[in-house]
Design an enzyme around this catalytic site. Structure first.
Site, mmCIF file in Angstrom:
data_model
loop_
_atom_site.group_PDB
_atom_site.id
_atom_site.type_symbol
_atom_site.label_atom_id
_atom_site.label_comp_id
_atom_site.label_asym_id
_atom_site.label_seq_id
_atom_site.Cartn_x
_atom_site.Cartn_y
_atom_site.Cartn_z
ATOM 1 C CB CYS A 1 -89.289 -17.502 47.857
ATOM 2 S SG CYS A 1 -89.205 -16.996 46.241
ATOM 3 C CD GLU B 1 -85.450 -17.097 48.708
ATOM 4 O OE1 GLU B 1 -86.305 -16.489 48.046
ATOM 5 O OE2 GLU B 1 -85.378 -18.313 48.566
ATOM 6 C CE LYS C 1 -87.999 -21.259 48.290
ATOM 7 N NZ LYS C 1 -87.069 -20.373 47.509
#
Lengths: 263, 263
Positions: free
Chosen positions: B140, B38, B106
């Protein structure tokens, strides 16, 4: 609340005697709850005998286990084949010292082992309150479906009991899937497995109690064992404050996972 | 398909140089895909600099990485701060040797670290096809939501790439949650973490490649590392035949988990 897990009995024979001994051991350790494996009263891999031995939820075996709970002061969650008229379910019942609290019928049947003999349950979330905790019941393969554990957490389950009959080579479920469930859905999980063998199956043991942080509080090996662990409501509250999975969800993004149905 | 994971770079500085070296190493190992952490291009815990350094998905950094992919013959998945007019997203882009394939923003922002700087993505499932495999992208904290991985599996994702910036003490995500995802949703999962420290954060490394049986095919320690593993479509087909989670689901029992929304 001190919680006990009976991974056993290893030997066939006087199951209710072994269960009474385990309950006495749990009481001696200060436990208020004893969790036993799937189909502990009869054995799991027993073919047509599951139908011969099936009893109603208030049948003679249930009354004997209620007697053990009353005598020891320990609530008992146990698996058994349940008869309801002409149907037989793979069920778990939770019996407190003062009487029966909840009965759950396995909703996700596992392969031919289950499907040949059992009707799937129709109710996903079955709960009861015990010692200030909201208890939920699932059975074995059920816990491999994160959706079902999520439904429990959203319905308020704080302590999920999962009697199981996990065989080799599926150790990944006991070691990885169950701790992931506890963490991702922020609840305590108790996984109570069989041990030893039945016909061609070898159960892998590895029963566990996992906290909402994913910490394994107690873990059995392969053999017969009485596990003891503390399930602390304060630890649950602290974990849910830190780990906000339940409120960080974005249900509008997941709609596809509840579309359709397999009737 | 041989797949590489770049857990790094440990040191700040010439990130694109380190990435080019990793891609060359991946190519030398026969890999067709390199997965990076990330926000690898800029660092993750960089405060307002995430806005200063943000670039469009076809910006200069993307063009340089496309050049590395073209030069090495290795597709590259990498995290970066993405600017789209006045909004900044925490994004991952997949760039093949022949050009950009997919860009994901995300959707589940993690605490203040993310929410202070990024707009959440609106699209849950972003996919691309590479070397005969359907690739999915998450970032994540996203992977901690089993619903999202399930949505990927139901949409056909076979290989899920998860660039991450996982810090201590959340090792449980790398060690337990990611392998559980691979098993329960029957896909390959690649978890590519940062290493070393940024300000008060210490990243825990432990990048991994996990098979649909839950087997960890490759696992990094805490430090910089180039992991190599084989993602075998035949192994996926064999696992899905044996482990029938995707077809054993009972969506009608989980309706509560997709009700409501947090707008």
């Amino acid at each position: 609340m001190i919680t006990a897990v009976f991974q056993g009995p290893a030997a066939a024979g006087d199951v209710l005697g072994a269960l009474a001994t385990a309950a006495a051991g749990a009481a001696a350790a200060g436990a208020e709850l004893l969790v036993c494996p799937e189909m502990v009263t009869t054995g799991y891999h027993i073919g047509a005998r599951a139908h011969e031995l099936a009893e109603p939820a208030d049948g003679p075996t249930a009354r004997r286990i209620a007697g053990i709970a009353a005598g020891t002061g320990v609530a008992i969650a146990y698996g058994y084949p349940e008869r309801d008229h002409d149907r037989v379910y793979n069920s778990v019942q939770l019996v407190a010292p003062h009487g029966r609290l909840a009965n759950y019928r396995k909703t996700h049947l596992f392969g031919d082992l289950d499907r040949e003999w059992f009707t799937p349950g129709a109710l996903a979330v079955v709960q009861a309150d015990l010692a200030g905790l909201r208890i939920g019941l699932l059975i074995c393969y059920d816990v491999e479906f994160p959706e079902l554990v999520r439904a429990h957490a959203l319905a308020g389950t704080e302590l999920l009991l999962v009697p199981t009959a996990l065989m080799r080579p599926y150790e990944v479920v006991a070691d990885v899937v169950v701790p992931a469930r506890a963490y991702e859905s922020q609840l305590f999980a108790v996984y109570a497995n069989r041990c030893d063998t039945e016909r061609e199956l070898t159960y892998c043991g590895r029963s566990c109690v996992v906290s909402p942080t994913g910490e394994v509080l107690a873990r059995a090996g392969a053999g017969e064992r009485l596990l003891i662990a503390e399930v602390d409501p304060a630890a649950l509250r602290a974990s849910r404050t830190e780990n906000t999975h339940l409120t960080d969800r974005r249900p509008e993004l997941y709609r596809t996972i509840t579309e359709g149905s397999k009737a």
